[in-house]
Design a protein around this motif. Sequence first.
Motif, PDB file in Angstrom:
ATOM      1  N   ARG A 188       1.103  -1.201  13.537  1.00  0.00           N
ATOM      2  CA  ARG A 188       2.554  -1.041  13.416  1.00  0.00           C
ATOM      3  C   ARG A 188       3.187  -2.100  12.521  1.00  0.00           C
ATOM      4  NH1 ARG A 188       5.422  -1.389  18.518  1.00  0.00           N
ATOM      5  NH2 ARG A 188       7.011  -0.045  17.585  1.00  0.00           N
ATOM      6  N   ILE A 189       2.383  -2.936  11.869  1.00  0.00           N
ATOM      7  CA  ILE A 189       2.897  -3.996  10.995  1.00  0.00           C
ATOM      8  C   ILE A 189       3.118  -3.418   9.599  1.00  0.00           C
ATOM      9  CG2 ILE A 189       2.551  -6.328  10.150  1.00  0.00           C
ATOM     10  CD1 ILE A 189       2.522  -6.152  13.187  1.00  0.00           C
ATOM     11  N   PRO A 190       4.369  -3.300   9.128  1.00  0.00           N
ATOM     12  CA  PRO A 190       4.612  -2.652   7.819  1.00  0.00           C
ATOM     13  C   PRO A 190       3.862  -3.307   6.674  1.00  0.00           C
ATOM     14  CG  PRO A 190       6.675  -2.947   9.031  1.00  0.00           C
ATOM     15  CD  PRO A 190       5.625  -3.696   9.796  1.00  0.00           C
ATOM     16  N   GLU A 191       3.776  -4.654   6.681  1.00  0.00           N
ATOM     17  CA  GLU A 191       3.123  -5.345   5.565  1.00  0.00           C
ATOM     18  C   GLU A 191       1.630  -5.065   5.483  1.00  0.00           C
ATOM     19  OE1 GLU A 191       6.558  -8.024   6.911  1.00  0.00           O
ATOM     20  OE2 GLU A 191       5.095  -6.647   7.799  1.00  0.00           O
ATOM     21  N   LEU A 192       1.045  -4.572   6.577  1.00  0.00           N
ATOM     22  CA  LEU A 192      -0.394  -4.314   6.582  1.00  0.00           C
ATOM     23  C   LEU A 192      -0.725  -2.862   6.285  1.00  0.00           C
ATOM     24  CD1 LEU A 192      -1.637  -6.429   9.644  1.00  0.00           C
ATOM     25  CD2 LEU A 192      -1.121  -7.148   7.309  1.00  0.00           C
ATOM     26  N   SER A 193       0.277  -2.065   6.003  1.00  0.00           N
ATOM     27  CA  SER A 193       0.059  -0.636   5.754  1.00  0.00           C
ATOM     28  C   SER A 193       0.523  -0.256   4.355  1.00  0.00           C
ATOM     29  CB  SER A 193       0.813   0.212   6.787  1.00  0.00           C
ATOM     30  OG  SER A 193       0.323  -0.030   8.084  1.00  0.00           O
ATOM     31  N   GLY A 194      -0.190   0.685   3.762  1.00  0.00           N
ATOM     32  CA  GLY A 194       0.211   1.233   2.479  1.00  0.00           C
ATOM     33  C   GLY A 194      -0.416   0.532   1.293  1.00  0.00           C
ATOM     34  N   CYS A 195      -0.163   1.096   0.112  1.00  0.00           N
ATOM     35  CA  CYS A 195      -0.700   0.581  -1.145  1.00  0.00           C
ATOM     36  C   CYS A 195       0.446   0.281  -2.104  1.00  0.00           C
ATOM     37  CB  CYS A 195      -1.644   1.597  -1.796  1.00  0.00           C
ATOM     38  SG  CYS A 195      -3.020   2.121  -0.765  1.00  0.00           S
ATOM     39  N   ARG A 196       0.258  -0.721  -2.919  1.00  0.00           N
ATOM     40  CA  ARG A 196       1.247  -1.033  -3.948  1.00  0.00           C
ATOM     41  C   ARG A 196       0.524  -1.673  -5.136  1.00  0.00           C
ATOM     42  NH1 ARG A 196       1.451  -4.986  -0.106  1.00  0.00           N
ATOM     43  NH2 ARG A 196       1.359  -7.150  -0.829  1.00  0.00           N
ATOM     44  N   VAL A 197       1.137  -1.595  -6.290  1.00  0.00           N
ATOM     45  CA  VAL A 197       0.581  -2.196  -7.497  1.00  0.00           C
ATOM     46  C   VAL A 197       1.303  -3.503  -7.770  1.00  0.00           C
ATOM     47  CG1 VAL A 197       0.250  -1.935  -9.979  1.00  0.00           C
ATOM     48  CG2 VAL A 197      -0.080   0.031  -8.467  1.00  0.00           C
ATOM     49  N   GLU A 198       0.539  -4.563  -7.907  1.00  0.00           N
ATOM     50  CA  GLU A 198       1.074  -5.869  -8.272  1.00  0.00           C
ATOM     51  C   GLU A 198       0.320  -6.364  -9.498  1.00  0.00           C
ATOM     52  OE1 GLU A 198       1.057  -8.682  -5.092  1.00  0.00           O
ATOM     53  OE2 GLU A 198       2.458  -7.529  -3.841  1.00  0.00           O
ATOM     54  N   GLY A 199       1.012  -6.374 -10.637  1.00  0.00           N
ATOM     55  CA  GLY A 199       0.351  -6.779 -11.877  1.00  0.00           C
ATOM     56  C   GLY A 199      -0.786  -5.847 -12.213  1.00  0.00           C
ATOM     57  N   ASP A 200      -1.977  -6.405 -12.359  1.00  0.00           N
ATOM     58  CA  ASP A 200      -3.154  -5.587 -12.695  1.00  0.00           C
ATOM     59  C   ASP A 200      -4.049  -5.377 -11.483  1.00  0.00           C
ATOM     60  OD1 ASP A 200      -4.073  -8.140 -12.408  1.00  0.00           O
ATOM     61  OD2 ASP A 200      -5.227  -8.201 -14.277  1.00  0.00           O
ATOM     62  N   GLU A 201      -3.444  -5.352 -10.273  1.00  0.00           N
ATOM     63  CA  GLU A 201      -4.226  -5.138  -9.060  1.00  0.00           C
ATOM     64  C   GLU A 201      -3.569  -4.086  -8.165  1.00  0.00           C
ATOM     65  OE1 GLU A 201      -6.392  -9.311  -7.946  1.00  0.00           O
ATOM     66  OE2 GLU A 201      -4.216  -9.226  -7.617  1.00  0.00           O
ATOM     67  N   LEU A 202      -4.400  -3.328  -7.495  1.00  0.00           N
ATOM     68  CA  LEU A 202      -3.942  -2.428  -6.439  1.00  0.00           C
ATOM     69  C   LEU A 202      -4.127  -3.167  -5.121  1.00  0.00           C
ATOM     70  CD1 LEU A 202      -3.060   0.449  -5.478  1.00  0.00           C
ATOM     71  CD2 LEU A 202      -5.500   0.969  -5.256  1.00  0.00           C
ATOM     72  N   VAL A 203      -3.034  -3.333  -4.370  1.00  0.00           N
ATOM     73  CA  VAL A 203      -3.068  -4.058  -3.106  1.00  0.00           C
ATOM     74  C   VAL A 203      -3.058  -3.039  -1.970  1.00  0.00           C
ATOM     75  CG1 VAL A 203      -1.965  -5.805  -1.666  1.00  0.00           C
ATOM     76  CG2 VAL A 203      -1.813  -5.966  -4.163  1.00  0.00           C
ATOM     77  N   ILE A 204      -4.089  -3.083  -1.135  1.00  0.00           N
ATOM     78  CA  ILE A 204      -4.232  -2.149  -0.019  1.00  0.00           C
ATOM     79  C   ILE A 204      -4.102  -2.928   1.282  1.00  0.00           C
ATOM     80  CG2 ILE A 204      -5.678  -0.387   1.066  1.00  0.00           C
ATOM     81  CD1 ILE A 204      -7.238  -0.190  -1.562  1.00  0.00           C
ATOM     82  N   GLY A 205      -3.100  -2.582   2.102  1.00  0.00           N
ATOM     83  CA  GLY A 205      -2.919  -3.246   3.379  1.00  0.00           C
ATOM     84  C   GLY A 205      -4.094  -3.007   4.299  1.00  0.00           C
TER      85      GLY A 205
END
Length: 487
Positions: A247-264
């Motif tokens: 249930r922690i929002p920061e630990l869920s989902g994917c986003r692009v930061e610079g040249d990296e894909l960040v996966i919670g």
Amino acid sequence: MIEFVLNGRPQKLDQVDPNLSILEWLRTKMRLTGTKEGCASGDCGACTVIIGTPDQSGKFQHEAVNSCISLIGSLHGKQLITIEAFRQEPGHPVQQTMMEQHGAQCGFCTPGIVMSLVALHASGQPDASSERAILEALSGNLCRCTGYRPIVAAGREALVQAWSPDDETHPAACLVQEKRALEATLSTGVGLSLPDGPRYDAPQTLDELRKLRGRFPEARLIAGGTDLALEITQQLKTLEHMISVERIPELSGCRVEGDELVIGAATTYRRFHRPISDRWPAFDGMLSRLGSLQIRNRGTVGGNIGNASPIGDMPPPLIALGATLVLDGPDGERRLPLEAFFLGYRKTDLQPGEFIHSVRVPMAQPGQRLFIYKVSKRLDDDISAVLGAFQLTLDGNEVVACRLAFGGMAATPARALAAETALCGQPWTEASVARAIAALASDFQPLSDVRASAGYRLQVAGNLLRRALLASDPRHNDEPMLVTDYA
């Protein structure tokens, strides 16, 4: 206390053993016995139910899950739908077509099969009635009577029958709920416990999670629970304290930061499948074979990394890509290469009070290619005997850089450093690959077990590298996966 909706009726539970599975609660507490237990390990699908999770727009996203390895605490703020929701005439179209096409034989597996197809029907995906979508939906349902042909036919016939969420008379209307009914339950952390007994906490914020981890460093972290729950169902353990991270929002989902894909860390395989496959297409085939659809709907990237299994499917390709792991804890965030996280068999660099926050995956660069090959005894819902993942950077026909990673070859997922040395700076040819294959014997001394012998593992590891060479040749089909059957 937890609150959720069961087949349209609100439920509140308190002072319940958090080790209780959804399946056991349904059958022993609610006497809803349509959901069956076949394996208690998430393999057969007889226990399949549908879980509805509200999104930010207020709509529910419905997914089929294995109730035998889903714990009762995971239901907070969600819908739980069982086969009994469709017992009133005329029933769901899937039920009707299963009868018309003679899709049920002994009937034990039938409720789980129906729920898997109902979940596909409710998904609204445009290709739901295609054979590919139906087979994927059924990949986690075992029919021992071998009735798959009429089952697939029933699914195909039922799934072309469209329905509108506004049609309250349709049997699938129970899949539609207003988020308002559950909104209050989503605003605070929740938990379950027994007096002086096991405890389950489900914090909602990152700060709450940090505090709980600091106070209870020995508590077991749980997200999807597809691996941890086996300690309860298979090893008959009682887990004294669990802390849920889903249930922690920061630990869920994917986003692009610079040249990296960040996966919670709490992002399920189903949720990050498309984002990572769009950037590295080799993941598409591998993720389609990782467990079953029910497992992919619950299992998470953080769980697959955190359990430190030498045959986990995600670490080798992430190591091949040079992924970075983000850890969080009482001293703040720290980052380390994923390969450095594994210290030994089921041992990691996780410090007291720390947890996996996310994994950062580099984007593809010009000249880079990724090959992922999984070898297992059966196509669907099986654990790897060997998984090879190879990232190559080619300049013309020269290998200017490479990272070769394997699962199932050592006590941890690991790189083949000697093979990399043999290959780097060499032409991408059969002769160079043969030298790299010979070097694998210096990298690994695999074990023999029920899945494969040591000799087989070493031979197939080399064959997978040779397969990558063949797949690079435009005269061959660049197939993303390899299926091998062996005795």
